[in-house]
Design a protein around this motif. Sequence first.
Motif, PDB file in Angstrom:
ATOM      1  N   UNK A 676      23.652  83.893  29.928  1.00 24.65           N
ATOM      2  CA  UNK A 676      22.347  83.313  30.242  1.00 24.65           C
ATOM      3  C   UNK A 676      21.378  83.622  29.102  1.00 24.65           C
ATOM      4  N   UNK A 677      20.483  82.688  28.820  1.00 24.19           N
ATOM      5  CA  UNK A 677      19.561  82.812  27.690  1.00 24.19           C
ATOM      6  C   UNK A 677      18.116  82.883  28.174  1.00 24.19           C
ATOM      7  N   UNK A 678      17.261  83.461  27.326  1.00 23.26           N
ATOM      8  CA  UNK A 678      15.859  83.581  27.695  1.00 23.26           C
ATOM      9  C   UNK A 678      15.186  82.207  27.720  1.00 23.26           C
ATOM     10  N   UNK A 679      14.122  82.100  28.523  1.00 22.25           N
ATOM     11  CA  UNK A 679      13.361  80.856  28.636  1.00 22.25           C
ATOM     12  C   UNK A 679      12.434  80.724  27.435  1.00 22.25           C
ATOM     13  N   UNK A 680      12.976  80.261  26.339  1.00 21.98           N
ATOM     14  CA  UNK A 680      12.183  80.113  25.118  1.00 21.98           C
ATOM     15  C   UNK A 680      12.876  79.112  24.212  1.00 21.98           C
ATOM     16  N   UNK A 681      12.154  78.671  23.186  1.00 21.78           N
ATOM     17  CA  UNK A 681      12.748  77.767  22.211  1.00 21.78           C
ATOM     18  C   UNK A 681      13.907  78.455  21.491  1.00 21.78           C
ATOM     19  N   UNK A 682      13.718  79.727  21.145  1.00 22.28           N
ATOM     20  CA  UNK A 682      14.790  80.468  20.487  1.00 22.28           C
ATOM     21  C   UNK A 682      16.013  80.564  21.397  1.00 22.28           C
ATOM     22  N   UNK A 683      15.773  80.699  22.709  1.00 22.36           N
ATOM     23  CA  UNK A 683      16.890  80.756  23.659  1.00 22.36           C
ATOM     24  C   UNK A 683      17.658  79.450  23.721  1.00 22.36           C
ATOM     25  N   UNK A 684      16.923  78.327  23.674  1.00 19.57           N
ATOM     26  CA  UNK A 684      17.583  77.022  23.679  1.00 19.57           C
ATOM     27  C   UNK A 684      18.453  76.854  22.441  1.00 19.57           C
ATOM     28  N   UNK A 685      17.890  77.192  21.266  1.00 23.84           N
ATOM     29  CA  UNK A 685      18.633  77.035  20.011  1.00 23.84           C
ATOM     30  C   UNK A 685      19.862  77.945  20.002  1.00 23.84           C
ATOM     31  N   UNK A 686      19.693  79.181  20.463  1.00 19.00           N
ATOM     32  CA  UNK A 686      20.819  80.114  20.504  1.00 19.00           C
ATOM     33  C   UNK A 686      21.938  79.580  21.393  1.00 19.00           C
ATOM     34  N   UNK A 687      21.563  78.984  22.512  1.00 16.76           N
ATOM     35  CA  UNK A 687      22.588  78.459  23.431  1.00 16.76           C
ATOM     36  C   UNK A 687      23.415  77.368  22.758  1.00 16.76           C
ATOM     37  N   UNK A 688      22.777  76.530  21.940  1.00 18.28           N
ATOM     38  CA  UNK A 688      23.524  75.479  21.240  1.00 18.28           C
ATOM     39  C   UNK A 688      24.374  76.059  20.116  1.00 18.28           C
ATOM     40  N   UNK A 689      23.851  77.067  19.432  1.00 15.66           N
ATOM     41  CA  UNK A 689      24.646  77.707  18.384  1.00 15.66           C
ATOM     42  C   UNK A 689      25.916  78.303  18.971  1.00 15.66           C
ATOM     43  N   UNK A 690      25.815  78.900  20.142  1.00 13.42           N
ATOM     44  CA  UNK A 690      26.978  79.513  20.782  1.00 13.42           C
ATOM     45  C   UNK A 690      27.989  78.483  21.275  1.00 13.42           C
ATOM     46  N   UNK A 691      27.552  77.252  21.463  1.00 16.62           N
ATOM     47  CA  UNK A 691      28.492  76.216  21.945  1.00 16.62           C
ATOM     48  C   UNK A 691      29.420  75.725  20.848  1.00 16.62           C
ATOM     49  N   UNK A 692      29.032  75.913  19.585  1.00 17.13           N
ATOM     50  CA  UNK A 692      29.888  75.558  18.452  1.00 17.13           C
ATOM     51  C   UNK A 692      30.361  74.104  18.560  1.00 17.13           C
ATOM     52  N   UNK A 693      29.392  73.212  18.649  1.00 13.59           N
ATOM     53  CA  UNK A 693      29.716  71.799  18.834  1.00 13.59           C
ATOM     54  C   UNK A 693      29.908  71.086  17.496  1.00 13.59           C
TER      55      UNK A 693
END
Length: 693
Positions: A676-693
Amino acid sequence: MDSTRPSRLPAATYQLSIKDVFNRLSDREQLYAHHLSRAAWHGARIILRQTSSEGIGIFDFILELHKACNGQWSIFTERFGVTNDELNLFLGYAGMFMSKMNNFCGEGDRKIVPAVSADSLRKMASISPAATAALQDVIQPMLSPTPTALTLSESAYYLGDAKITLGEIAAVARVMQLNGLEPENTRIEKSVENSRTVYKVLQASVQSNADLQNHMRGSAIPIDILQQGGEDSQLDGEVRLVRGDHSAEMSKIREHLLQAVRYTANEKQALFILDYLESFTTGGLEAYRRSMKNWVQDMYPRVESILGFVEPYRDPYGVRCEWRGVISIADPQETAKLTTLVKDSTKFIQTLPWAVPGNNDGKGPFEKTEFRAPDFSVVHALAFVCSNVWEASNVPNYNDIRETYGFKNIVYANRMSANADPNRPLHWISPSELQGFRKVYHILRFITTSIHELLGHGTGKLLAETSPGVFNFDSETVPINTLTGKPIQSWYKPGQTWTSVFEKLAGTVEECRAMLISYYLAESKDMLRMYGYDDNTDITANERLRALQAFNEEDQSWGSPHSNADFVILKHLLHDANGLLSVDCDVNSGTLQVRVDRSKIAEEGKASLGRMLHRIHIWRCTADVVACKQFYESLSAVQGIEAVWRKIVASKPEPAWKFVQANTILTDDGKVQLKVYEESDAGIIQSFADRDL
């Protein structure tokens, strides 16, 4: 829409909370959910490619910056001369872009432009050669305020240096129909080769033409030629089918579906996953239709899924669909609250304006003989891969499957909860109404959304000649049109569908019809009692002026079928409901307020909604596109004082919401871990980085 500076209003970021319900799944269910979620997320680049030519480039630029700074964004202020304000503005843009998965908002198709300078972006990009190169490719379209919205000339569904016209698209559609090729998972590329116009129908699939040709040795006709020219008077050119669009993403989707099928809970799940695999591999939508037939029969699954090319909202022609991958987890306790609505569906259908006592169990000829009570579930979204995080879904969209096999209504509880945000700006509500509106808005949304999906999209029968000489109604004693009192004069001919007849109008008219049904029935005392509310419940009208944000003044078009429908309903009520609604407009102060005469809601308001609903429903059922178009397009027009309203609304754009979503991770011991990621712009970006799309 106006080419204005980007809004600096902060956009709220919400967590799609999922941890508690995910942890209640068994290990097997978690593995099933994990692989489906990974399949869904691998469609993200498809959405980017479908939306704008620069979308994938911007996506990669943001991820390059994240990689170079290792998620430590403060480096840019400490070492690269970027101010805190500039960094926060960029992160706000990046969070919105990632959340919407493109640089055009899904509702309204408004362009998202960063409120930072080219100089600031270049300073940030200097952190690495890869980031510098990525920025160079996209900086101009990224910062340009135009196009302000997606139109035919800008749509990534229609490619090529030679611009295509709506007439050419319609002509290609006829060729595709003659060849049994459906449009949902296609794009069109127009080019000129050796002084000859070529229209390439790009079909999403793992396999290319060459892959399939290897299985068809000896075929006398090349499998990619649909028409060699001259057969269609409006299309002097060659039409080719080119398979393999989005093949890299479709291959990764296939890999995870092959894993997911190992953890299915029942035969129906296994069958629709296998059909997904066939459709996504070959591009054929016949297999996708089969998947939908099995999917709707998988009732109340613990892990729910929607995968494929589903909604045509963003296609200017109204038939090509955006990728959607939504994986969710059922909430049995919340779902149980909706069983009464499902059980009493027929009773409410009998109260609609076209119902005829004694005919078809009191429902009348413009409803199916048997209303198939759908799977109506309240779920929590685990992965919502779409340009807009919807509150609810009603699928499949194939009318023949809906009538024969049924459909599902799905309400996303962790998305609906965002409606209760007490800080949401409400510019168009009278101050005297504001407190009451905030109190009941989320209640109103839940009631109307559930009715909208179940009875709005679930009602109606399209009268049709299903094949030559075969009708789904009595063709010798044709039904009486409840609008005119005379026998119907039109119906759908063989091969015609709702979307092929009504084209671009289809999406917004259907959304309008579903909205009207939900408003018409929400006033019912019996309906309100189902949700635990009585005659004294303080439920007020929603503000519809916000819809004008989605109107494109340049080409007089609507960027969102939902917003178009919202405005059409408002305009109809203003002119037809005997003073129920009024709009106070102060041009000098730039304020608008909707006022409601509550004494007229029950009678004048409901009667006006009923008149509009009755017309649209009958025209839809009888394929009367001429009458519907004349009525609907006049209400869609924004002119006179309405154009003034639009300018005021456009001057106060409400920032779109951003959602941060969790990821599932497969651990070394074969288990699934939720991150789970923090409710922030940085959290959104981190979540996509971790998806390795």
